[in-house]
Design a protein around this motif. Structure first.
Motif, short mmCIF file in Angstrom:
data_model
loop_
_atom_site.label_atom_id
_atom_site.label_comp_id
_atom_site.label_asym_id
_atom_site.label_seq_id
_atom_site.Cartn_x
_atom_site.Cartn_y
_atom_site.Cartn_z
N ILE A 143 58.91 36.63 25.23
CA ILE A 143 58.36 37.92 25.72
C ILE A 143 56.97 37.10 24.69
CG2 ILE A 143 57.79 40.28 25.76
CD1 ILE A 143 59.93 38.89 27.85
N GLY A 144 55.94 37.07 25.08
CA GLY A 144 54.56 36.98 24.38
C GLY A 144 54.63 35.62 24.20
N SER B 14 55.02 34.51 17.40
CA SER B 14 54.29 34.56 18.70
C SER B 14 53.48 35.57 19.02
CB SER B 14 56.03 35.11 19.67
OG SER B 14 56.22 36.49 19.95
N LEU C 280 51.79 38.53 21.36
CA LEU C 280 51.55 38.49 23.02
C LEU C 280 49.87 39.58 23.05
CD1 LEU C 280 53.40 40.27 24.97
CD2 LEU C 280 53.68 42.24 23.72
N TYR D 31 58.23 46.72 25.09
CA TYR D 31 57.09 45.91 25.01
C TYR D 31 57.67 45.35 23.43
CZ TYR D 31 55.98 46.32 30.31
OH TYR D 31 55.83 46.63 31.24
N GLN E 114 58.91 41.60 22.32
CA GLN E 114 58.54 40.46 22.11
C GLN E 114 59.07 39.88 20.70
OE1 GLN E 114 54.84 41.46 20.44
NE2 GLN E 114 54.48 39.11 19.51
N LYS F 121 46.57 42.07 20.12
CA LYS F 121 47.03 41.26 19.96
C LYS F 121 48.12 41.07 19.25
CE LYS F 121 43.81 37.20 21.24
NZ LYS F 121 44.14 36.71 22.15
#
Lengths: 185, 185
Positions: B75-76, B89, B91, B109, B113, B145
């Motif tokens: 995720i991301g 990472s 996101l 979320y 991530q 971000k």
């Protein structure tokens, strides 16, 4: 005598459904040691709808109580809600929720169900997640229905201490302890 | 003298980008106390691509290293990966990720991530999440971000102890300590 027996049986039926609202007629028949037909007739007499309808009614009622988050933001279906106290939601595991390699449900779905349920039980116009200690005890798989139960165990100022336990038919799969903060806004 | 100065400046540029690979030319100009134009020329001479291209190259390289989960399951965007050691990472927060009432990013979320990044760094064909202790320190909002950094701090048998820290431009927002179990399969 038969009438007294019947009254007793129907009382037991109501009791069982209060404890475990998601029992099917088949499961009730086993628990009460009667035929499925008898369970259906008893439900009819007592004005208790069948499981699907019962679930729908509970879900509608639960949704109207929501305060801290919107109804569409609860991951899974909210089935029961006592604001400031407890809540129950059900998440059906679909193929898009599992990891390719292990076929195990992605942890963040189980977390999302628990986290959104913990927010749902908060009796305030808004809230955020502060801390969570979580434990994945067993993996979940496609087709399972995960039942999460949230309970407010303590409230101090604007802090809610909430425990969520998630299980499938057979086992407890997941536990989380949340500390959430309600926002006065 | 000018040549020596230039060499020094270009060394510094390389160093800065090694430390913080996601600096824009504008940010580099501030850090190095030169004009944006100078940064661009230096990059050109050194054969360092612009930020977008740089990120893309890093992401492609990182993806090829993945073992425990598939690339689409992170995720991301996975930007950096040292299997068994660390990963990064990014996101980007879009409007669908925030709660209606608070406009704060949904916790799951940020958890997703971190959790998927923690799985990504595991040097084994498959792995599952066991335990996580997580702390949401500040809320995140649309347009931000989120940069998550995972680090394997200990490995004992098939257990990986992984810390993930997530920040936006300005602050650390989130921390998680994971215990993951690698599966030999």
């Amino acid at each position: 005598m038969a009438r007294a027996q019947k009254r007793l049986r129907q009382e037991l039926l109501k009791e069982k459904l209060q404890e475990t609202p998601f029992l099917t007629d088949e499961e009730l028949a086993v628990v009460l040691e009667v035929s499925v037909q008898t369970v259906r007739l008893d439900r009819l007499e007592l004005g208790i709808p069948e499981l699907r309808e019962r679930t729908k009614q509970m879900a509608e009622e639960a949704r109207t109580k929501l305060k801290a988050i919107a109804s569409g933001e609860v991951i899974g279906e909210l089935i029961d809600l006592e604001l400031g106290k407890s809540g129950i939601s059900v998440l059906s595991i679909t193929p898009d929720m599992v990891f390719e390699k292990t076929k195990v449900v992605k942890g963040h779905y189980i977390f999302a169900q628990a986290n959104s349920l913990a927010l749902a039980v908060i009796d305030a116009p808004a809230a955020v997640t502060g801390v969570a200690n979580i434990k994945f005890k067993m993996p979940a798989h496609v087709g399972e229905k995960l039942i999460a139960k949230a309970e407010v165990v303590k409230k101090r100022g604007n802090k809610y201490f909430i425990w969520v336990k998630t299980r499938n038919d057979a086992h407890e799969l997941f536990r989380a302890k949340f500390i959430m903060a309600s926002l006065e806004s």
